[in-house]
Scaffold this active site. Structure first.
Site, PDB file in Angstrom:
ATOM      1  CD  GLU A  33      72.547  17.264  27.027  1.00  5.61           C
ATOM      2  OE1 GLU A  33      72.066  18.174  28.032  1.00  5.61           O
ATOM      3  OE2 GLU A  33      71.652  16.912  26.268  1.00  5.61           O
ATOM      4  NE  ARG A  51      63.753  10.946  23.370  1.00  2.00           N
ATOM      5  CZ  ARG A  51      63.469  11.977  24.065  1.00  2.00           C
ATOM      6  NH1 ARG A  51      62.953  11.718  25.032  1.00  2.00           N
ATOM      7  NH2 ARG A  51      63.550  13.513  23.586  1.00  2.00           N
ATOM      8  CB  THR A 111      73.308  10.729  21.395  1.00  2.00           C
ATOM      9  OG1 THR A 111      73.299  11.970  21.913  1.00  2.00           O
ATOM     10  CG2 THR A 111      72.220  10.374  20.622  1.00  2.00           C
ATOM     11  CG  ASP A 154      73.243  17.342  19.422  1.00  2.00           C
ATOM     12  OD1 ASP A 154      72.947  16.832  18.613  1.00  2.00           O
ATOM     13  OD2 ASP A 154      72.588  17.750  20.343  1.00  2.00           O
ATOM     14  CD  GLU A 167      64.282  13.180  20.075  1.00  2.00           C
ATOM     15  OE1 GLU A 167      64.555  12.408  21.023  1.00  2.00           O
ATOM     16  OE2 GLU A 167      64.539  14.581  20.050  1.00  2.00           O
TER      17      GLU A 167
END
Ligand SMILES: *[C@@H]1O[C@H](CO)[C@@H](O)[C@H](O)[C@H]1NC(C)=O
Ligand SMILES: *[C@@H]1O[C@H](CO)[C@@H](O)[C@H](O)[C@H]1NC(C)=O
Length: 579
Positions: free
Chosen positions: A484, A194, A570, A328, A190
């Protein structure tokens, strides 16, 4: 008055104190926004040499921590500038320009998205400034991802893209004060997607002019890189930063997660491209080599299982395969890293891995949902491999896996395989179908659908138990403001040019905004399948960073963040492909 004989010593004392102060607080005394010595004229076309180092500051410096397991040979990016001669990704929109009416419609919709963004951002500013998240029901704030201001950093590039430049400037000024100091366990995945992704994209968008952003990215890059200091140079993905700061050794997880292992590639490659510091590129190249070596040795050759042993490293034991949670972006980053490398050097490895994995995805991970209107759709799902290649799908659909449509459409363009674009379209249409046919026009987080016996269309069997037409069972009925589905709608629009996707996006936006809107911002929903849409006091940073950005970009001029000039990580952070 001092006696005469004290004058000189007093003066010297005074001069030394001034010098001392300057040494201690150089940045407070000289608060120039462009103090960074390496400010760029524009984005470098090839990695700078010698490589940049962040200027010494008063913040915690992860470069000062001793390396336990030094690297001898670094894998490097090519020194020559990369030519961008990849196949065209976006539809040629100039060929049939929109009508005046279409333009008006597009701009009105875009303004509505921007207004929603601005509303949430304003509340964040007023009530949760520099905190990780705003609480959209109570108006409070909470710490969820390290406490460095997840929403603040995650939103930077969206502010720029939506032309909120004053807010951008204010946010960058706040970001410059973040101190990535040791503070307990950190989720490196993360943190990378991010924070590091957010900083790099914002820097790229300023044409590499706002050096405060690169400086911050380097500070954070140093911290993340410290989590790679293990015997086999594989990362510790749930990393104890306090232990690391105290020189206590850590090992990679024996029960790790494939997405957490394989999703540093894009961010670290970009960081090496921008700084010339090859430690990052080297670190991810080591992971890539292991992914490649073991890709065909798993229980479902071509794919890596969700659970992996990073300590050995052995990626072949687990039997669960998925495109959803915990897997993913491992797949998403293959084609995207190929694109970021302009198809040169190590890009060939990523291309090969993309192709082998997508062959296996198309063969094993898709099913045809049995739906009342017999729509032409395909859904990605989870697969268990039992015993000697007994492959079983569970027909679960996850909101998270809806990115697959966009991934295949992009890959189909990059590797010139129209089958991938077509399948990407059917997967996107499946996610859209579930939005349209769910009670409130919003897809739940996790549910099952009945499957047709083959990938071909089949009649709907009304005798099968369902909680709602098309939805067999729903195990997690929340909608947590996830991106998504709109992400894939955005890719399909930019790649096919079909304006039907703009209409779909508008329907989705209205459903989501009206059901999630609170006094302050937008909140997750507890149960999108029930009559009353009870809300949760949560607004993850991806609402501003991804969901609203994709909605905005669907309704923008296709030249804004063109998929031929930018590759998005992503977390929807765009990295520059052209100098
Ligand atoms: C894995 O198998 C595929 C298809 O059989 C092949 O194209 C690819 O080169 C193999 N990869 C490796 C690393 O051997
Ligand atoms: C296109 O993709 C499919 C499925 O991955 C594969 O079987 C086929 O060989 C690819 N075609 C080309 C031309 O690469």
């Amino acid at each position: 008055m001092y006696p005469r004989r004290w004058r000189w010593p007093a003066l010297l004392c005074f001069i030394f104190s001034i010098l001392f102060l300057f040494r201690q607080f150089p940045f407070q005394i000289l608060p120039s926004p462009h103090r960074f010595p390496y400010a760029q004229k524009n984005c470098p076309a090839s990695p700078p040499y010698p490589s940049f180092k962040p200027p010494p500051g008063r913040r915690f410096n992860w470069r000062d921590i001793d390396t336990q397991y030094p690297v001898q040979d670094f894998q490097r990016l090519p020194k020559t500038p990369s030519k961008n001669d990849l196949p065209r990704v976006q539809y040629n929109f100039e060929e049939d320009p929109p009508s005046l009416y279409e333009e008006l419609m597009r701009k009105r919709r875009q303004a509505a998205v921007r207004a929603a963004f601005s509303r949430s951002w304003t509340s964040y500013k007023q009530r949760a400034w520099t905190k990780d998240e705003l609480q959209p029901l109570s108006g409070g704030s909470k710490t969820t991802f390290g406490g460095w201001g997840a929403t603040l950093v995650d939103s930077l590039d969206a502010l720029w893209i939506m032309d909120m430049k004053d807010d951008f400037e204010e946010a960058v000024a706040a970001v410059a004060h973040i101190n990535f100091k040791p503070d307990g366990e950190v989720n490196m995945f993360e943190t990378t997607i991010r924070y590091l992704g957010g900083l790099l994209a914002a820097y790229d968008l300023t044409d590499c002019k706002d050096s405060r952003l690169l400086e911050k990215a380097m500070e954070l890059g140093d911290m993340i890189y410290a989590s790679f200091d293990t015997p086999n140079r594989m990362p510790v993905t749930r990393w104890d930063s306090i232990k690391a700061a105290n020189g206590i050794k850590q090992s990679p997880a024996a029960n790790g997660i494939i997405a957490e292992l394989a999703s540093y590639t894009l961010e670290f490659t970009r960081l090496s491209q921008l700084t010339g510091d090859m430690r990052y590129f080297d670190a991810v190249s080591r992971i890539t080599d292991i992914l490649e070596q073991q890709q065909n040795a798993t229980k479902l050759p071509g794919l890596w299982p969700v659970g992996v042993d990073v300590q050995t490293p052995d990626l072949t034991q687990d039997s669960l395969f998925s495109l959803g949670a915990m897997a993913d972006s491992a797949y998403e980053y293959l084609g995207k890293t190929f694109q970021l490398l302009h198809g040169t050097g190590k890009a060939g490895q990523y291309k090969k891995m993309y192709q082998s994995s997508m062959d296996a995805v198309i063969e094993h991970l898709l099913f045809r949902p049995m739906v009342p209107d017999q729509a032409d759709i395909l859904m990605p799902t989870n697969v268990r491999v039992n015993g000697l290649s007994h492959i079983q799908q569970d027909h679960t659909a996850q909101h998270l896996a809806c990115f697959t449509g966009g991934m295949l459409a992009l890959g189909g363009r990059l590797f010139q395989n129209t089958t991938h674009v077509e399948i990407g379209q059917k997967i996107t249409d499946a996610c859209v179908w579930t939005y349209r046919h769910a009670p409130h026009g919003i897809m739940p987080e996790t549910f099952t659908m009945h499957a047709c016996p083959t990938l071909d269309v089949c009649p709907y069997d009304t005798g099968k138990p369902s909680v709602h037409p098309g939805f067999a069972s729903v195990s997690d009925a929340r909608y947590i403001l996830r991106p998504e589905a709109i992400e894939s709608v955005f890719y399909m629009y930019r790649i096919t040019g079909d304006s039907a996707y703009q209409d779909i996006a508008w329907e989705m936006f209205q459903a989501i905004d009206s059901r999630t809107r609170t006094q302050y911002a937008n909140a997750a929903i507890q149960d999108v399948m029930s009559d009353k849409t009870e809300r949760i006091d949560s607004m993850e940073s991806f609402w501003l960073a991804e969901t609203l950005k994709y909605f905005y970009l669907v309704f923008s001029d296709p030249a804004l963040v063109s998929l031929d000039d930018w590759v998005l990580n992503t977390e929807a952070h765009p990295f520059r492909l052209k100098g």
